[in-house]
Design an enzyme around this catalytic site. Structure first.
Site, short mmCIF file in Angstrom:
data_model
loop_
_atom_site.label_atom_id
_atom_site.label_comp_id
_atom_site.label_asym_id
_atom_site.label_seq_id
_atom_site.Cartn_x
_atom_site.Cartn_y
_atom_site.Cartn_z
N ASN A 380 27.72 84.30 92.37
CA ASN A 380 29.03 83.93 92.92
C ASN A 380 29.95 83.42 91.83
OD1 ASN A 380 27.40 81.57 92.61
ND2 ASN A 380 28.85 80.45 93.89
N CYS A 382 30.52 80.49 90.83
CA CYS A 382 30.00 79.38 90.02
C CYS A 382 28.56 79.61 89.56
CB CYS A 382 30.08 78.06 90.80
SG CYS A 382 31.78 77.63 91.25
N GLU A 384 25.63 79.81 90.96
CA GLU A 384 24.45 79.14 91.51
C GLU A 384 23.86 79.83 92.74
OE1 GLU A 384 27.56 77.18 94.17
OE2 GLU A 384 27.42 78.22 92.25
#
Length: 719
Positions: A380, A382, A384
């Site tokens: 995604n 970010c 994670e």
């Protein structure tokens, strides 16, 4: 007075004085004065008051600030009891930044923006009532977790819970494209819709045929991934929540895709405007084979997704390139291009130095430890979220002939310092799991059916953590020391254990498990082997003392859990993920995520306001020596901490690398010059790979000429 008429305030000036040492000391008391002044000059005179809790709630419902349905699931007397409980806890913010962030970004205001309608207790109450869905016992438990800041819902959940006019509760989304125009068109529509709703959108372009590939017999006709990237960037710029926020997206490409060089070039400062992407983030999917080829300084082949899919019958993302590499090289039906592996590796590092991109997803590492049937192909915004996906098949009418599974992220975070003080660690985590479960159950994003389908089948959540460096400093442990690693190992093992326990409880209560549970490593018990046979008990005296009174499951406890899971299953396909959690960590008065702080006195540039200073939580003469800046730290220590936690986290972690343009002498043994080079980043990425890191988020490079003189430079400062 109204919020729009506030003038001649003292709190900004008082807060700014923190960064001006007085007689070699950091005047931390000025922040407390700023906090008091903020409430006196800003909050108290501009908060609408009511005679009772009932009056307040009735007003908020009547004027379309609050949803009525979730309130009516509770007895009015119970809501009064909940408010009484919250009042008795005497919550106070610990810093000016925490209070300022809450009231400027999270507290409900009147439509004209002139008055506050909520206190922190109100926002906690509405979150607890909303997520508990009528369960009074759970609502009290969640209120307890949030008012003591042991649990923090992600920003979209915390901000929107209970509001009549709101965005979605979920944090971000992941979609994949397949190699046809219908999928690209549907993907652009999905990006528009998801960006409108809110949250970042991750898109993988790895399946798309490269520039120059044939289209229905026309050799050299395909334009490749670059024009598609531009289409997505323009889509996010357009769909920006009525101008309230810039639409945010990340595009991923496999490192073995023929367009990889032009893909990376699109983010360079000197890139041609026709191909340059300014606001779109870039991520690279990296199989193990790439590390092997760079280590051996060999040539590498880039493979045409079009010819690979034609030969194998599945999209490029679903090919195990590490396993199939030699077969792909030898197969005359596969179009391929040869380059030097280290040349590409250096290009990646150059771009990371210049822009912080690309993110790195070690895709084989993610899949090796994946207990779920299927394949992880991307991440995604970010880095994670790592979950399996299934591709969709879309016809010429933009309809789904085969409805695949895409991903929405339902996130929340534990506050490590406060959770370690919980009277019942397990009960706390179980309540948090219930809150996140409500978010995934309530999410129904029908505008993107593949997202809707994935959420309905898999019930995924992502509980994470913040405040690790704060906890280390408070308890006088060096970040990355053996004791800090031992603590990290036990803490994340406990998060894993208790989320599994509660996921199993929910599955048992509902008689429902996530899709394909029976094909998972949970169902056959193999997931639990290491926990049953391993020794996850505190070793050092310090860590024994820190976990005194906290239940640590034994091998027998894990074996019992394994049997319970075999019998009744798990409700959630995924449970844990560590996000970067930026502004929300300020409200919690703790360090962000599990990475080190960057400054003892952090400087934030706020729109229209100027600079605000945030002292490291619990900063004192006792802790100041343990608050070394990430920029002055060997990044292998950060990697070691993340790798220790990663063993227990079924998804990923947003790990940032912090580098100085001029690296302090003696930090890395291979350095012959202080200047940061591509070699430094190459070595660190290989180190992270060998330690089992699944993803690398940003690479942040600090240039010394940007440093501001102040408390951070006063090395002899005391408090």
């Amino acid at each position: 007075m109204s919020l729009k008429e506030i003038k001649d305030v003292s709190y900004f000036k008082l807060n700014n004085e923190i960064n001006r040492p007085v007689d070699g000391q950091i005047p931390l008391h000025k922040d407390k004065e700023a906090l008091a002044a903020f409430f006196k000059e800003n909050v108290e005179p501009n908060t609408m008051t009511f005679d009772s809790v009932t009056d307040k709630i009735d007003y908020l419902i009547e004027h379309d600030y609050l949803e009525e349905a979730f309130i009516r699931k509770y007895r009015p007397a119970f809501i009064e009891e909940l408010y009484q409980f919250l009042s008795e806890q005497h919550f106070t913010f610990k810093s000016f930044m925490a209070a300022y962030k809450f009231y400027s970004q999270y507290a409900l205001k009147t439509n004209d923006g002139t008055a506050y309608l909520e206190s922190y207790e109100d926002r906690v109450a509405f979150n607890a009532l909303y997520f508990a869905d009528g369960d009074e016992e759970l609502a009290l438990a969640l209120a307890d977790e949030m008012i003591y800041q042991r649990y923090q819902p992600a920003t979209p959940s915390f901000l929107n819970a209970g509001r009549k006019r709101r965005g979605e509760l979920v944090s971000c989304f992941l979609i994949q494209l397949t190699d046809d125009m219908n999928a690209i068109g549907r993907g652009i529509n999905s990006a528009l819709q998801l960006s409108r709703i809110g949250g970042g959108v991750g898109i993988t372009l790895s399946n798309l045929r490269e520039a120059g590939a044939p289209i229905k017999g026309y050799e050299g006709a395909a334009s490749g991934v670059m024009p598609v990237m531009k289409l997505f960037e323009d889509s996010f710029s357009y769909s920006n929540q009525l101008g309230q926020r810039q639409g945010a997206g990340v595009v991923y490409l496999n490192v073995f895709h023929p367009d990889i060089i032009s893909f990376l070039s699109a983010k360079k400062e000197n890139a041609d405007e026709k191909i340059r992407v300014k606001t779109l983030s870039l991520g690279v999917i990296v199989p193990d084979k790439f590390y092997e080829l760079t280590r051996k300084n060999e040539d590498m082949y880039l493979f045409s997704p079009y010819s690979v899919e034609k030969e194998y019958g599945i999209p490029f993302s679903y090919i195990d390139i590490t396993k199939e590499y030699d077969n792909l090289v030898m197969n005359p039906n596969i179009r391929k291009t040869k380059i030097k592996a280290r040349d590409l590796e250096n290009e990646i590092s150059k771009l990371q130095q210049e822009s912080g991109y690309p993110y790195i997803i070690n895709i084989d590492t993610a899949n090796r430890s994946n207990p779920i049937d299927g394949k992880i192909i991307m991440s995604n915004l970010c880095s994670e979220i790592l979950q399996v996906q299934e591709p969709s098949v879309i016809n010429g009418k933009q309809e789904y002939e085969v409805l695949g599974t895409d991903i929405s992220c339902n996130l929340g975070s534990t506050n490590i310092v406060n959770l370690m003080d919980s009277p019942d660690f397990g009960k706390s985590v179980r309540a948090m799991t219930r809150a996140l479960t409500f978010v995934t159950d309530a999410s129904d994003i029908d505008v993107v059916p593949s997202i809707q389908n994935g959420n309905a089948l898999n019930h995924t959540i992502g509980l994470g953590a913040m405040g690790l460096h704060t906890y280390f400093a408070k308890n006088q442990m060096e970040y990355g020391s053996p004791e800090s690693l031992e603590f990290t190992d036990l803490y994340f093992m406990l998060l894993n254990y208790w989320t599994l326990v509660e996921s199993n409880n929910i599955a048992k209560e509902r008689g429902e498990v996530f899709h394909n549970f029976e094909k998972s490593a949970y169902a056959d018990g193999s997931y639990f082997t290491d926990y049953i046979t391993g020794d996850y008990q505190p070793k050092s005296d310090k860590i024994k003392a820190l976990f005194d009174g906290v239940f640590i499951p034994s091998g027998e406890d894990w074996a019992a859990l394994a049997e319970a899971v075999k019998k009744d299953g798990l409700y959630h396909q995924n449970r844990l993920a560590v996000a970067p959690n930026g502004s929300i960590s300020y409200i919690n008065d703790t360090s962000a995520s599990i990475h080190p702080i960057t400054r003892m006195i952090e400087e934030r540039q706020e729109k229209k306001i100027g600079k605000i200073y945030y002292p490291a939580p619990y900063l004192s003469n006792d802790t100041i020596g343990y608050y070394r800046s990430a920029y002055d730290m060997d990044m292998r220590k950060v990697i070691d901490v993340y790798a220790t936690a990663q063993k227990h986290v079924d998804q990923g972690m947003s790990m940032t690398l912090f580098m100085r343009s001029d690296i302090p002498e003696g930090l890395y043994e291979w350095k012959e010059t202080s200047k940061q080079t591509t070699r430094d980043l190459n070595i660190l990425r290989h180190y992270a790979f060998h330690k089992g890191i699944k993803s690398i988020y940003y690479v942040r490079t600090f240039t010394d000429d940007a440093e501001e003189i102040g408390s951070n430079q006063c090395e002899s400062c005391v408090i």
